[in-house]
Design a protein around this motif. Structure first.
Motif, PDB file in Angstrom:
ATOM      1  N   LEU A 178     -10.888  -2.909  -0.709  1.00  0.00           N
ATOM      2  CA  LEU A 178     -10.695  -1.627  -1.506  1.00  0.00           C
ATOM      3  C   LEU A 178      -9.047  -1.597  -1.576  1.00  0.00           C
ATOM      4  O   LEU A 178      -8.707  -0.629  -2.717  1.00  0.00           O
ATOM      5  CB  LEU A 178     -10.920  -0.465  -0.490  1.00  0.00           C
ATOM      6  N   LEU A 179      -8.270  -2.234  -1.119  1.00  0.00           N
ATOM      7  CA  LEU A 179      -6.733  -2.058  -1.180  1.00  0.00           C
ATOM      8  C   LEU A 179      -6.688  -2.835  -2.361  1.00  0.00           C
ATOM      9  O   LEU A 179      -5.343  -2.641  -3.022  1.00  0.00           O
ATOM     10  CB  LEU A 179      -6.032  -2.791  -0.161  1.00  0.00           C
ATOM     11  N   ASP A 180      -7.470  -3.792  -3.226  1.00  0.00           N
ATOM     12  CA  ASP A 180      -7.118  -4.394  -4.537  1.00  0.00           C
ATOM     13  C   ASP A 180      -7.607  -3.420  -5.719  1.00  0.00           C
ATOM     14  O   ASP A 180      -7.046  -3.424  -6.645  1.00  0.00           O
ATOM     15  CB  ASP A 180      -8.195  -5.623  -4.579  1.00  0.00           C
ATOM     16  N   ALA A 181      -8.355  -2.266  -5.280  1.00  0.00           N
ATOM     17  CA  ALA A 181      -8.532  -1.217  -6.347  1.00  0.00           C
ATOM     18  C   ALA A 181      -7.075  -0.589  -6.978  1.00  0.00           C
ATOM     19  O   ALA A 181      -6.251  -0.268  -6.448  1.00  0.00           O
ATOM     20  CB  ALA A 181      -9.499  -0.214  -5.938  1.00  0.00           C
ATOM     21  N   GLU A 182      -7.190  -0.389  -8.407  1.00  0.00           N
ATOM     22  CA  GLU A 182      -6.331   0.644  -8.745  1.00  0.00           C
ATOM     23  C   GLU A 182      -6.172   1.943  -8.376  1.00  0.00           C
ATOM     24  O   GLU A 182      -7.254   2.428  -8.228  1.00  0.00           O
ATOM     25  CB  GLU A 182      -6.157   0.375 -10.353  1.00  0.00           C
ATOM     26  N   ALA A 183      -4.975   2.665  -8.217  1.00  0.00           N
ATOM     27  CA  ALA A 183      -4.694   3.992  -7.893  1.00  0.00           C
ATOM     28  C   ALA A 183      -5.533   4.652  -8.827  1.00  0.00           C
ATOM     29  O   ALA A 183      -5.716   4.415 -10.077  1.00  0.00           O
ATOM     30  CB  ALA A 183      -3.387   4.516  -7.928  1.00  0.00           C
ATOM     31  N   GLY A 184      -6.405   5.514  -8.292  1.00  0.00           N
ATOM     32  CA  GLY A 184      -7.198   6.496  -9.091  1.00  0.00           C
ATOM     33  C   GLY A 184      -8.612   5.912  -9.378  1.00  0.00           C
ATOM     34  O   GLY A 184      -9.579   6.821 -10.021  1.00  0.00           O
ATOM     35  N   THR A 185      -8.881   4.879  -8.594  1.00  0.00           N
ATOM     36  CA  THR A 185     -10.433   4.129  -8.797  1.00  0.00           C
ATOM     37  C   THR A 185     -11.378   5.257  -8.103  1.00  0.00           C
ATOM     38  O   THR A 185     -11.140   5.938  -6.993  1.00  0.00           O
ATOM     39  CB  THR A 185     -10.357   2.937  -8.008  1.00  0.00           C
ATOM     40  N   THR A 186     -12.446   5.379  -8.964  1.00  0.00           N
ATOM     41  CA  THR A 186     -13.597   6.211  -8.181  1.00  0.00           C
ATOM     42  C   THR A 186     -14.704   5.311  -8.091  1.00  0.00           C
ATOM     43  O   THR A 186     -15.182   4.877  -8.991  1.00  0.00           O
ATOM     44  CB  THR A 186     -13.977   7.396  -9.083  1.00  0.00           C
ATOM     45  N   LEU A 187     -15.210   5.203  -7.038  1.00  0.00           N
ATOM     46  CA  LEU A 187     -16.292   4.450  -6.765  1.00  0.00           C
ATOM     47  C   LEU A 187     -17.697   5.223  -6.654  1.00  0.00           C
ATOM     48  O   LEU A 187     -17.828   6.147  -5.945  1.00  0.00           O
ATOM     49  CB  LEU A 187     -16.091   3.564  -5.251  1.00  0.00           C
ATOM     50  N   VAL A 226       0.759  -1.080   0.048  1.00  0.00           N
ATOM     51  CA  VAL A 226      -0.100   0.007  -0.056  1.00  0.00           C
ATOM     52  C   VAL A 226       0.860   1.349  -0.114  1.00  0.00           C
ATOM     53  O   VAL A 226       2.011   1.121   0.293  1.00  0.00           O
ATOM     54  CB  VAL A 226      -1.007   0.087   1.483  1.00  0.00           C
ATOM     55  N   ARG A 227       0.181   2.553  -0.301  1.00  0.00           N
ATOM     56  CA  ARG A 227       1.206   3.713  -0.126  1.00  0.00           C
ATOM     57  C   ARG A 227       0.907   4.180   1.167  1.00  0.00           C
ATOM     58  O   ARG A 227      -0.110   4.391   1.850  1.00  0.00           O
ATOM     59  CB  ARG A 227       0.316   4.685  -1.203  1.00  0.00           C
ATOM     60  N   ALA A 228       2.094   3.799   1.921  1.00  0.00           N
ATOM     61  CA  ALA A 228       2.001   4.066   3.375  1.00  0.00           C
ATOM     62  C   ALA A 228       2.241   5.442   3.897  1.00  0.00           C
ATOM     63  O   ALA A 228       3.069   6.266   3.397  1.00  0.00           O
ATOM     64  CB  ALA A 228       3.216   3.108   4.261  1.00  0.00           C
ATOM     65  N   LEU A 229       1.306   6.058   4.499  1.00  0.00           N
ATOM     66  CA  LEU A 229       1.430   7.649   5.079  1.00  0.00           C
ATOM     67  C   LEU A 229       1.801   7.578   6.453  1.00  0.00           C
ATOM     68  O   LEU A 229       2.478   8.707   6.822  1.00  0.00           O
ATOM     69  CB  LEU A 229      -0.157   8.105   4.840  1.00  0.00           C
ATOM     70  N   ASP A 230       1.386   6.788   7.245  1.00  0.00           N
ATOM     71  CA  ASP A 230       1.628   6.927   8.646  1.00  0.00           C
ATOM     72  C   ASP A 230       1.895   5.208   9.340  1.00  0.00           C
ATOM     73  O   ASP A 230       0.498   4.770   9.380  1.00  0.00           O
ATOM     74  CB  ASP A 230       0.615   7.796   9.456  1.00  0.00           C
ATOM     75  N   PRO A 231       2.695   4.882   9.910  1.00  0.00           N
ATOM     76  CA  PRO A 231       2.928   3.563  10.418  1.00  0.00           C
ATOM     77  C   PRO A 231       2.078   3.478  11.682  1.00  0.00           C
ATOM     78  O   PRO A 231       1.806   2.336  12.065  1.00  0.00           O
ATOM     79  CB  PRO A 231       4.317   3.413  10.366  1.00  0.00           C
ATOM     80  N   VAL A 232       1.910   4.618  12.474  1.00  0.00           N
ATOM     81  CA  VAL A 232       1.322   4.261  13.698  1.00  0.00           C
ATOM     82  C   VAL A 232      -0.215   3.870  13.744  1.00  0.00           C
ATOM     83  O   VAL A 232      -0.958   4.410  12.947  1.00  0.00           O
ATOM     84  CB  VAL A 232       1.535   5.660  14.523  1.00  0.00           C
ATOM     85  N   GLY A 233      -0.318   2.937  14.466  1.00  0.00           N
ATOM     86  CA  GLY A 233      -1.895   2.627  14.410  1.00  0.00           C
ATOM     87  C   GLY A 233      -1.880   1.184  13.657  1.00  0.00           C
ATOM     88  O   GLY A 233      -2.819   0.396  13.940  1.00  0.00           O
TER      89      GLY A 233
END
Ligand code: ATP
Length: 316
Positions: free
Chosen positions: A306-315, A248-255
């Motif tokens: 959701l994590l299987d979705a391609e970048a830029g996916t709009t649902l 995944v694109r990791a933004l914050d490892p805490v939690g």
């Protein structure tokens, strides 16, 4: 339906949304945080009942903690409002984009005044649960909080409720020796033990993982390895299972650790086998690193794909 019960301290969290010294932050965002309540929220979002036992102060921060947990449908009938101590506070400073500094204001807090009588008052919540989850944070808060954890474990064991512990070592609360001293009496009663690689070595007073596993032997041992995934050493001595992290694109490892445990214990409550517990845990852990908040990124069941979705996916 029996669900998860947990106990510990949940604090107000103040943090700047922008990197830089906190003194220059134009404003701070207010939230809540606590390893145990993070797990409760994660389990509840995935569909099982979850209850939290703890103390908050008779102040706005305390009201915020209870309000947020209620909003997440976490049961708080076992929570107490302590008129004689404030709710603990955690201040998060994003000093650089990659370095977060955390300052705790929890000495003498309401949460640290948790005691065995509080647990007795909520005994039915524990004995009716599907799993009791505790952390290595609470026993280090104070002798009375350590007593509260011991009492909760005693009640759970007598009612044959499995007990899970995440080491969650917080150096600010005490060193390795205190950690070992306070957790040692709990270890024989655990069914599941979670920890990072370093934490488990610390707890076992060992220098390598095989000897740590041998020394901690007994519970199902789950080793969290950050972006490298996680491993399980089954309680029956069966072979180690490893699973890579979900990319995944990791933004914050805490939690991530709390979300991981929430996924693992949810699958346990589902009655799923160990490989599925590990799969769900790696998935929920990955969700948590995609948002810059400790707990709010945890998924509901219908979001798990959701994590299987391609970048830029709009649902739509
Ligand atoms: P915390 O910072 O919450 O205390 P922790 O040290 O207890 O975390 P980690 O090992 O960092 O726990 O993360 C728990 C799990 O979350 C990992 O075993 C992994 O499955 C998942 N995870 C963590 N970081 C990432 C990442 N960058 N990408 C994908 N998955 C991750």
């Amino acid at each position: 339906m029996p669900g998860l019960v947990t106990l510990g301290e949940t604090m107000a969290v103040l943090g700047s949304p922008r990197p830089g010294p906190l003194r220059h932050a134009p404003h701070l965002e207010l939230s809540i945080g606590g390893a145990e309540s993070n797990v409760a929220i994660g389990v509840r979002r995935l569909g099982h009942p979850a209850a939290w036992i703890g103390r908050v102060g008779a102040d706005e921060f305390g009201a915020l903690v209870l309000e947020r947990l209620r909003a997440e449908q976490v049961e708080v009938s076992g929570a107490l409002v302590d008129p004689d101590a404030p709710t603990g506070l955690l201040v998060k400073e994003q000093r650089t984009p990659d370095v977060t500094r955390v300052q705790y204001y929890r000495t003498g807090s309401a949460g640290s005044r948790l005691c065995p009588a509080d647990v007795d008052a909520a005994a039915a919540v524990i004995t009716g649960a599907g799993v009791l989850h505790i952390t290595g944070i609470t026993p280090l808060l104070s002798p009375s909080a350590a007593g509260a954890v011991a009492r909760a474990v005693e009640l759970a064991v007598a009612a044959q409720v499995p007990v899970s512990l995440d080491v969650n070592h917080r150096a600010a609360l005490g060193g390795a020796e205190l950690l070992r001293e306070r957790l040692a009496p709990l270890l024989p009663h655990l069914s599941h033990l979670f920890g990072g690689e370093e934490e488990l070595l610390l707890l076992a007073d060992a220098t390598d993982e095989p000897s740590a596993v041998a020394r901690l032997g007994g519970p199902e041992l789950v080793v969290k390895r950050g972006a490298r995934g996680a491993s399980v050493y089954p309680a029956d001595g069966g072979p180690e299972l490893h699973r890579a992290a979900v990319p995944v694109r990791a933004l914050d490892p805490v939690g991530a650790g709390d979300a991981f445990v929430a996924g693992y214990l949810t699958a346990l409550l589902d009655g799923a086998p160990v490989a599925e517990r590990l799969r769900l845990a790696c998935l929920t852990g990955a969700f948590a690193v995609t948002v810059p908040n400790d707990w709010s990124g945890q998924p509901t069941r219908d979001e798990l794909g959701l994590l299987d979705a391609e970048a830029g996916t709009t649902l739509r």
